[in-house]
Design a protein around this motif. Structure first.
Motif, mmCIF file in Angstrom:
data_model
loop_
_atom_site.group_PDB
_atom_site.id
_atom_site.type_symbol
_atom_site.label_atom_id
_atom_site.label_comp_id
_atom_site.label_asym_id
_atom_site.label_seq_id
_atom_site.Cartn_x
_atom_site.Cartn_y
_atom_site.Cartn_z
ATOM 1 N N ALA A 1 6.908 10.456 2.936
ATOM 2 C CA ALA A 1 6.028 9.940 3.655
ATOM 3 C C ALA A 1 6.399 9.511 5.209
ATOM 4 C CB ALA A 1 5.315 8.491 2.961
ATOM 5 N N VAL A 2 5.800 9.077 5.982
ATOM 6 C CA VAL A 2 5.927 8.447 7.287
ATOM 7 C C VAL A 2 4.734 7.768 7.970
ATOM 8 C CG1 VAL A 2 5.140 10.471 9.021
ATOM 9 C CG2 VAL A 2 7.073 9.033 9.470
ATOM 10 N N SER A 3 5.331 6.666 8.440
ATOM 11 C CA SER A 3 4.004 5.626 8.917
ATOM 12 C C SER A 3 4.213 5.898 10.591
ATOM 13 C CB SER A 3 4.172 4.288 8.584
ATOM 14 O OG SER A 3 3.369 3.427 9.028
ATOM 15 N N LEU B 1 -3.464 -5.743 16.751
ATOM 16 C CA LEU B 1 -3.457 -5.594 15.469
ATOM 17 C C LEU B 1 -2.116 -4.952 15.043
ATOM 18 C CD1 LEU B 1 -7.187 -4.619 15.020
ATOM 19 C CD2 LEU B 1 -5.879 -6.923 14.278
ATOM 20 N N PRO B 2 -1.531 -5.216 14.071
ATOM 21 C CA PRO B 2 -0.385 -4.363 13.744
ATOM 22 C C PRO B 2 -0.745 -3.183 12.668
ATOM 23 C CG PRO B 2 -0.467 -6.301 12.297
ATOM 24 C CD PRO B 2 -1.415 -6.457 13.426
ATOM 25 N N LEU B 3 -1.436 -2.238 13.200
ATOM 26 C CA LEU B 3 -1.789 -1.232 12.518
ATOM 27 C C LEU B 3 -0.900 0.068 12.265
ATOM 28 C CD1 LEU B 3 -5.594 -1.178 13.133
ATOM 29 C CD2 LEU B 3 -4.467 -2.127 11.262
ATOM 30 N N GLY B 4 -0.931 0.803 11.286
ATOM 31 C CA GLY B 4 -0.279 2.146 11.171
ATOM 32 C C GLY B 4 -1.140 3.102 10.235
ATOM 33 N N PHE B 5 -0.863 4.477 10.706
ATOM 34 C CA PHE B 5 -1.306 5.563 9.975
ATOM 35 C C PHE B 5 -0.300 6.064 9.076
ATOM 36 C CE2 PHE B 5 -2.942 9.642 9.237
ATOM 37 C CZ PHE B 5 -4.203 9.676 9.081
ATOM 38 N N GLN B 6 -0.548 5.918 7.622
ATOM 39 C CA GLN B 6 0.679 6.662 6.545
ATOM 40 C C GLN B 6 0.236 8.117 6.297
ATOM 41 O OE1 GLN B 6 1.292 4.562 3.014
ATOM 42 N NE2 GLN B 6 3.118 5.300 3.094
ATOM 43 N N ILE B 7 1.320 8.865 6.501
ATOM 44 C CA ILE B 7 1.046 10.455 6.231
ATOM 45 C C ILE B 7 2.085 10.626 5.039
ATOM 46 C CG2 ILE B 7 1.570 12.856 6.946
ATOM 47 C CD1 ILE B 7 1.061 11.940 9.976
ATOM 48 N N ALA B 8 1.349 11.299 4.005
ATOM 49 C CA ALA B 8 2.183 11.604 2.671
ATOM 50 C C ALA B 8 1.739 12.777 2.200
ATOM 51 C CB ALA B 8 1.978 10.435 1.435
ATOM 52 N N ASP C 1 0.849 -1.225 0.087
ATOM 53 C CA ASP C 1 -0.054 -0.130 0.036
ATOM 54 C C ASP C 1 0.657 1.428 -0.108
ATOM 55 O OD1 ASP C 1 -2.325 -1.673 -0.004
ATOM 56 O OD2 ASP C 1 -2.505 -1.449 2.119
ATOM 57 N N GLY C 2 2.032 1.159 0.100
ATOM 58 C CA GLY C 2 3.012 2.219 0.299
ATOM 59 C C GLY C 2 3.797 2.536 -1.117
ATOM 60 N N ARG C 3 3.639 1.760 -2.064
ATOM 61 C CA ARG C 3 4.327 1.798 -3.567
ATOM 62 C C ARG C 3 3.973 3.204 -4.134
ATOM 63 N NH1 ARG C 3 4.011 -4.632 -5.389
ATOM 64 N NH2 ARG C 3 5.532 -4.994 -3.632
ATOM 65 N N PHE C 4 2.744 3.571 -4.045
ATOM 66 C CA PHE C 4 2.371 4.868 -4.501
ATOM 67 C C PHE C 4 3.158 5.960 -4.104
ATOM 68 C CE2 PHE C 4 0.038 5.548 -0.585
ATOM 69 C CZ PHE C 4 0.167 6.696 -0.659
ATOM 70 N N VAL C 5 3.777 5.983 -2.834
ATOM 71 C CA VAL C 5 4.462 7.066 -2.362
ATOM 72 C C VAL C 5 5.865 7.020 -3.168
ATOM 73 C CG1 VAL C 5 5.714 7.720 -0.252
ATOM 74 C CG2 VAL C 5 3.349 6.972 -0.179
ATOM 75 N N ASN C 6 6.504 5.868 -3.265
ATOM 76 C CA ASN C 6 7.716 5.782 -4.028
ATOM 77 C C ASN C 6 7.515 6.221 -5.635
ATOM 78 O OD1 ASN C 6 9.115 5.186 -1.801
ATOM 79 N ND2 ASN C 6 8.825 3.069 -2.207
ATOM 80 N N PHE C 7 6.501 5.613 -6.335
ATOM 81 C CA PHE C 7 6.187 6.094 -7.527
ATOM 82 C C PHE C 7 5.925 7.411 -7.670
ATOM 83 C CE2 PHE C 7 3.102 6.406 -11.012
ATOM 84 C CZ PHE C 7 3.832 5.603 -12.074
ATOM 85 N N LEU C 8 5.177 8.168 -6.967
ATOM 86 C CA LEU C 8 4.923 9.743 -7.140
ATOM 87 C C LEU C 8 5.867 10.518 -6.510
ATOM 88 C CD1 LEU C 8 1.079 9.586 -6.382
ATOM 89 C CD2 LEU C 8 2.180 9.607 -8.379
ATOM 90 N N ASP C 9 7.068 9.893 -5.829
ATOM 91 C CA ASP C 9 8.039 10.607 -5.263
ATOM 92 C C ASP C 9 7.637 11.756 -4.080
ATOM 93 O OD1 ASP C 9 10.795 10.858 -5.106
ATOM 94 O OD2 ASP C 9 10.825 12.718 -6.646
ATOM 95 N N LEU C 10 6.783 11.155 -3.338
ATOM 96 C CA LEU C 10 6.333 11.863 -2.102
ATOM 97 C C LEU C 10 7.091 11.695 -0.878
ATOM 98 C CD1 LEU C 10 2.407 11.013 -2.503
ATOM 99 C CD2 LEU C 10 3.698 13.210 -3.331
#
Length: 62
Positions: free
Chosen positions: A21-23, A31-38, A10-19
C-alpha cells in the motif's frame, strides 16, 4: 506524540491482509486528506506507478 509511531486506524486492514500500500496526500486546503492505494502482496511497483499517475492526473505537487 511521535509522528513515526502514529498508526492510521483505517490502514490496519492492509497490514492484517499483508497487502502492499501507499498513501498519496491530496491537496485540499485546510484538510489533511490522503488517498490510499492497496494492491496484492509484492505489488509495490504497481502501487508506486498508480500513485504517480494519480499525482499527475490530479495535479498534486506536495
Amino acid at each position: 506524540m511521535d509522528e513515526a509511531r502514529v498508526v492510521a486506524p483505517d490502514g490496519r486492514f492492509v497490514n492484517f491482509l499483508d497487502l502492499a500500500a501507499v498513501s498519496v496526500p491530496m491537496d485540499v486546503p485546510g484538510l489533511p486528506l490522503g488517498f490510499q492505494i492497496a494492491t496484492r502482496r509484492f505489488e509495490d511497483a504497481l502501487d508506486l506507478q498508480l500513485a504517480a499517475l494519480l499525482r499527475v492526473r490530479c495535479e498534486i505537487h506536495s
